[in-house]
Write a protein that holds these residues in place. Structure first.
Motif, PDB file in Angstrom:
ATOM      1  N   THR A 194      -2.850 -11.695   7.598  1.00 52.67           N
ATOM      2  CA  THR A 194      -3.327 -11.779   6.233  1.00 52.67           C
ATOM      3  C   THR A 194      -3.557 -13.232   5.874  1.00 52.67           C
ATOM      4  O   THR A 194      -2.745 -14.095   6.215  1.00 52.67           O
ATOM      5  CB  THR A 194      -2.266 -11.196   5.274  1.00 52.67           C
ATOM      6  OG1 THR A 194      -1.949  -9.873   5.693  1.00 52.67           O
ATOM      7  CG2 THR A 194      -2.759 -11.169   3.856  1.00 52.67           C
ATOM      8  N   GLN A 203      -0.206  -1.059  17.700  1.00 48.33           N
ATOM      9  CA  GLN A 203      -0.656  -1.310  16.338  1.00 48.33           C
ATOM     10  C   GLN A 203      -1.477  -2.605  16.278  1.00 48.33           C
ATOM     11  O   GLN A 203      -0.987  -3.682  16.545  1.00 48.33           O
ATOM     12  CB  GLN A 203       0.563  -1.413  15.423  1.00 48.33           C
ATOM     13  CG  GLN A 203       0.246  -1.603  13.978  1.00 48.33           C
ATOM     14  CD  GLN A 203       1.534  -1.683  13.155  1.00 48.33           C
ATOM     15  OE1 GLN A 203       2.627  -1.619  13.685  1.00 48.33           O
ATOM     16  NE2 GLN A 203       1.380  -1.828  11.861  1.00 48.33           N
ATOM     17  N   GLU A 204      -2.776  -2.500  15.933  1.00 46.45           N
ATOM     18  CA  GLU A 204      -3.629  -3.687  15.842  1.00 46.45           C
ATOM     19  C   GLU A 204      -3.360  -4.432  14.545  1.00 46.45           C
ATOM     20  O   GLU A 204      -3.113  -3.830  13.508  1.00 46.45           O
ATOM     21  CB  GLU A 204      -5.102  -3.285  15.912  1.00 46.45           C
ATOM     22  CG  GLU A 204      -5.508  -2.790  17.280  1.00 46.45           C
ATOM     23  CD  GLU A 204      -7.003  -2.547  17.400  1.00 46.45           C
ATOM     24  OE1 GLU A 204      -7.765  -3.058  16.558  1.00 46.45           O
ATOM     25  OE2 GLU A 204      -7.394  -1.852  18.342  1.00 46.45           O
ATOM     26  N   SER A 205      -3.408  -5.771  14.646  1.00 43.47           N
ATOM     27  CA  SER A 205      -3.132  -6.585  13.470  1.00 43.47           C
ATOM     28  C   SER A 205      -3.815  -7.934  13.606  1.00 43.47           C
ATOM     29  O   SER A 205      -3.768  -8.550  14.665  1.00 43.47           O
ATOM     30  CB  SER A 205      -1.620  -6.785  13.317  1.00 43.47           C
ATOM     31  OG  SER A 205      -1.355  -7.707  12.295  1.00 43.47           O
ATOM     32  N   CYS A 242      -5.630 -12.142  16.559  1.00 44.34           N
ATOM     33  CA  CYS A 242      -5.321 -10.727  16.427  1.00 44.34           C
ATOM     34  C   CYS A 242      -4.494 -10.221  17.604  1.00 44.34           C
ATOM     35  O   CYS A 242      -4.612 -10.710  18.721  1.00 44.34           O
ATOM     36  CB  CYS A 242      -6.606  -9.910  16.358  1.00 44.34           C
ATOM     37  SG  CYS A 242      -7.671 -10.348  14.980  1.00 44.34           S
ATOM     38  N   LEU A 244       0.810 -13.553  10.430  1.00 44.09           N
ATOM     39  CA  LEU A 244       0.555 -12.535  11.443  1.00 44.09           C
ATOM     40  C   LEU A 244       1.892 -12.077  12.007  1.00 44.09           C
ATOM     41  O   LEU A 244       2.726 -12.905  12.369  1.00 44.09           O
ATOM     42  CB  LEU A 244      -0.312 -13.114  12.571  1.00 44.09           C
ATOM     43  CG  LEU A 244      -0.559 -12.233  13.787  1.00 44.09           C
ATOM     44  CD1 LEU A 244      -1.339 -10.969  13.402  1.00 44.09           C
ATOM     45  CD2 LEU A 244      -1.302 -13.013  14.857  1.00 44.09           C
TER      46      LEU A 244
END
Length: 188
Positions: free
Chosen positions: A113, A108-110, A84, A126
């Motif tokens: 998928t 922006q956190e990510s 992440c 990612l």
């Protein structure tokens, strides 16, 4: 004296012609602002024993703010652990001239998928956006990158950049070390 003048002319021409032409994917201006992005280029690839990792890079210019966009794609028959990005994530670029450039992740956190394809492979995608300070442009345009270290929210990883990379996936040849030298001018 003639040798000095000749050497200067050669250096200037190498610097001008060393850059690759810009391939712009998106160039939009509307009431919200301006957005411009370059074509993605493969900068890292590792394929081993039914596991593969790819990193694609492109540049984005949003309302005058230069950003490095990195997309990480992992494929495996085994479960792929999530990595992440958060507001503390960073990207460290080790340049051949010895300098280290730090790029900060946008807030922006990510965590990407996870997708399953028809070949029963897990695919984790990612995307990370890292701000490029304008004072780092000259160093990035003049010195190749030897490797990058990425500080995810819970771990660090390093990726070695090659001078030339011929993709096993599609056979396309790229120059990861010179990515900034070749394409950073596209968002100036």
């Amino acid at each position: 004296m003639k040798h000095i003048v000749f050497s200067i002319i050669i250096l200037i021409n190498l610097n001008i012609f060393g850059q690759k032409p810009c391939e712009i994917n998106t160039d939009v201006t509307d009431s919200i602002g301006k957005y411009k992005s370059t074509k993605e280029h493969l900068v890292y690839e590792k394929i081993f024993n039914e596991k593969s990792r790819f990193i694609f890079a492109s540049f984005v210019l949003t309302d005058g703010v230069p950003i490095l966009n990195l997309q990480f794609i992992e494929k495996s028959k085994e479960f792929i652990k999530a990595k992440c990005f958060d507001s503390n994530s960073k990207l460290y670029l080790q340049l051949m001239n010895g300098k280290i450039i730090t790029l900060f992740h946008t807030s922006q956190e990510s965590c990407g998928t996870l997708l399953r394809d028809t070949k029963e492979l897990d695919n984790r995608i990612l995307t990370g956006y890292f701000l490029i300070k304008k004072e780092n442009f000259e160093d990035l345009k003049n010195s190749p990158v030897s490797f990058i270290r990425i500080k995810y929210s819970t771990e660090n990883e390093e990726y070695i950049f090659k001078k030339e990379l011929k993709s096993e996936l599609n056979g396309i040849v790229s120059e990861p070390e010179s990515f900034f030298i070749n394409y950073l001018h596209c968002i100036e």
